[in-house]
Design an enzyme around this catalytic site. Structure first.
Site, PDB file in Angstrom:
ATOM      1  N   GLU A 175      30.642  55.434  71.948  1.00 15.85           N
ATOM      2  CA  GLU A 175      30.646  56.536  72.700  1.00 15.85           C
ATOM      3  C   GLU A 175      28.676  57.211  72.611  1.00 15.85           C
ATOM      4  OE1 GLU A 175      33.601  59.270  71.594  1.00 15.85           O
ATOM      5  OE2 GLU A 175      34.889  58.233  73.218  1.00 15.85           O
ATOM      6  N   GLU A 369      39.390  52.616  75.169  1.00 14.30           N
ATOM      7  CA  GLU A 369      40.020  53.625  74.296  1.00 14.30           C
ATOM      8  C   GLU A 369      40.734  54.635  75.436  1.00 14.30           C
ATOM      9  OE1 GLU A 369      38.101  56.391  71.593  1.00 14.30           O
ATOM     10  OE2 GLU A 369      36.911  54.888  70.767  1.00 14.30           O
TER      11      GLU A 369
HETATM   12  C1  BGP Z   1      36.960  59.261  70.765  1.00 13.12           C
HETATM   13  C2  BGP Z   1      36.518  58.262  69.545  1.00 13.12           C
HETATM   14  C3  BGP Z   1      37.609  57.936  68.654  1.00 13.12           C
HETATM   15  C4  BGP Z   1      38.936  58.706  68.600  1.00 13.12           C
HETATM   16  C5  BGP Z   1      39.305  59.309  69.983  1.00 13.12           C
HETATM   17  C6  BGP Z   1      40.408  60.518  70.041  1.00 13.12           C
HETATM   18  O1  BGP Z   1      36.036  60.134  71.271  1.00 13.12           O
HETATM   19  O2  BGP Z   1      35.738  57.248  70.006  1.00 13.12           O
HETATM   20  O3  BGP Z   1      36.954  57.716  67.466  1.00 13.12           O
HETATM   21  O4  BGP Z   1      39.036  59.366  67.464  1.00 13.12           O
HETATM   22  O5  BGP Z   1      38.230  59.779  70.591  1.00 13.12           O
HETATM   23  O6  BGP Z   1      39.899  61.422  69.422  1.00 13.12           O
HETATM   24  P1  BGP Z   1      40.466  62.358  68.342  1.00 13.12           P
HETATM   25  O7  BGP Z   1      40.621  61.460  67.499  1.00 13.12           O
HETATM   26  O8  BGP Z   1      39.496  63.500  67.891  1.00 13.12           O
HETATM   27  O9  BGP Z   1      41.868  62.686  68.975  1.00 13.12           O
END
Ligand code: BGP
Length: 469
Positions: A175, A369
């Site tokens: 990201e 993701e």
């Molecule tokens: C993205 C990231 C991840 C992950 C995901 C979910 O932005 O790349 O590392 O954690 O989001 O977010 P969160 O863990 O805050 O729910």
């Protein structure tokens, strides 16, 4: 329009995605140095705590460092074709600026990769995911310093050489657009007097672009079959109304994300960015050869995360109706439901994003993701997580339609196939996994793993190559 061929291609990379700092734990084991995550006990959206007095869940994670064999066996049982993980930079170069790597750190990933290959799971590596060495922040000021390019180059080269022949898929920065939303996590940047400085951010972004292009170059030189992608947090934005100004506001909002993949995929700074910089009085310091390097070393594929969509409105009365979101807040969309954390659930948006990115770049996409963060209840050794199945099913259906639209998609790795510490809020209450981990946000629990209902469901999805949802 009805999509035509909605079959997933053979060899589609089904699997899951994680990040080192959110699950490995063992934060000081085998010579590992401290990272930005090690001093961010409240997550990436909050200020760091250098005194390290606050309890920090990342330090122990879910102890994947010691339990990876058990966990990979569970992924294999689900039939994973791919597993996306990141390399903790600080295991390899504890302070970031060493010339020689830490052998024990490399050995850990060597063993883990061998374990994946033993189960026929393709390793997919994110070179840097939210945990740069603290040494590079303290001694160099993070990515605003051009010296970081050389340190990153050394890090990336070490990985390409070591994993040659065993790993083919890489992403340079997780990201990459997070730099503008969470500057400390994304770039190790702390602002003087706490005041946001856009000049520093654009300069840091330029250094990351150059570093990323160098990694693409080196990665291809070391092994021409390496596939190296960018990775953006996609943030599809709808206009609140058909008012032309709302449409343009949505387009401008989208460009804040797409500018990153524009540079990494097209190989040059778009005019809309240059105009914007001029207006803001920002000049990016570049060295001779930078622009050629960007032009000559564009990414092989577009990796992205997708959790939710956003809305842009120019009407003042809408500015108060904000909703929470991944890295960014936006105007509430009246047509969408939200997760328990306020992220607006929008499966159709995934189809739109796929089409938008493919129309723009004509390069294969990799959805690396996607998932639902929810509170789970462990009962009788399992979790009835139908809400998670419904979320994933709806998104996979839309991804299938995008394939029918003609979009080339390489794979889908859902976020957090095993529960792990969340990035934005550093908690374990928010779970994404098919596998439940008995550990809570206070760090209590046995760390035992349990299969949720979604475990068997995802297994079926993979074995039918996305036909049986
Ligand atoms: C993205 C990231 C991840 C992950 C995901 C979910 O932005 O790349 O590392 O954690 O989001 O977010 P969160 O863990 O805050 O729910």
């Amino acid at each position: 329009m009805n999509p035509k061929n909605t079959k997933f291609p053979d060899g589609f990379l089904w699997g899951g995605a994680v990040a080192a700092n959110q699950l490995e734990g063992a934060y000081q084991a085998d010579g590992k140095g401290l990272s930005t995550a090690d001093v961010s006990p409240n997550g990436i959206m909050f200020p760091p705590d250098f005194s390290m007095k606050d309890f920090n869940l990342y330090h122990e994670g879910i102890d994947f460092y010691h339990k990876y064999k058990e966990d990979i066996a569970l992924f294999a049982e689900m039939g994973f074709k791919a597993f996306r993980f990141s390399i903790a930079w600080t295991r390899i170069f504890p302070n970031g600026d060493e010339t020689e790597p830490n052998e024990k750190g490399l050995q850990f990933y060597d063993d883990m990769i061998d374990e994946l290959l033993k189960h026929n799971i393709e390793p997919v590596i994110t070179i840097s995911h939210y945990e740069m060495p603290l040494g590079l922040v303290k001694n160099y000021g993070g990515w605003k310093n051009r010296k970081l390019i050389g340190f990153y180059e050394n890090f990336a080269r070490t990985l390409f050489n070591r994993f040659k022949g065993r790993v083919r898929y890489y992403m340079t920065f997780n990201e990459i657009n997070v730099l503008f939303h969470a500057p400390f996590t994304g770039g190790g940047i702390l602002f003087e007097n706490g005041e946001r400085n856009e000049q520093d951010l654009y300069q840091a972004a330029h250094h990351q672009f150059v570093a990323s292009a160098l990694a693409v170059k080196i990665g291809h030189e070391i092994d021409a079959t390496n596939q190296i992608g960018c990775m953006i947090a996609s943030m599809l934005t709808y206009p609140y109304s058909s008012k032309p100004e709302d449409m343009f506001a949505a387009l401008s909002q989208d460009r804040k994300t797409l500018v990153f993949s524009d540079v990494q995929s097209r190989g040059y700074y778009p005019t809309y960015l240059m105009n914007d910089l001029e207006e803001k009085g920002i000049t990016i310091q570049m060295e001779q050869g930078d622009l050629e390097l960007l032009q000559d070393n564009t990414v092989d594929y577009i990796g992205f995360s997708y959790y939710m969509s956003f809305v842009a409105s120019t009407a003042p009365e809408h500015q108060d109706e904000k909703t929470a979101g991944n890295l960014m807040a936006g105007v509430k969309n009246p047509y969408l439901q939200s997760s328990e954390w306020g992220w607006q659930i929008d499966p159709v948006g995934l189809r739109t994003v796929c089409n938008q990115l493919y129309d723009r770049y004509q390069k294969p996409l990799f959805i690396v993701e996607n998932g639902l963060g929810a509170v789970d209840k462990l009962e009788d050794g399992t979790v009835q997580d139908d809400y998670r199945i419904n979320y994933l099913k709806a998104h996979i259906q839309e991804m299938k339609k995008a394939i029918g639209d003609g979009v080339e998609i390489m794979g889908y790795t859902s976020w957090g196939p095993i529960d792990l510490v969340s990035a934005s809020t550093a908690e374990l209450k928010k779970r994404y996994g098919f596998i439940y981990v008995d550990r809570d946000s206070e760090g209590k629990g046995s760390n035992k793993r349990y299969k949720k209902k979604s475990f068997d469901w995802y297994k079926k999805v993979i074995s039918s190559n996305g036909e049986d949802l």
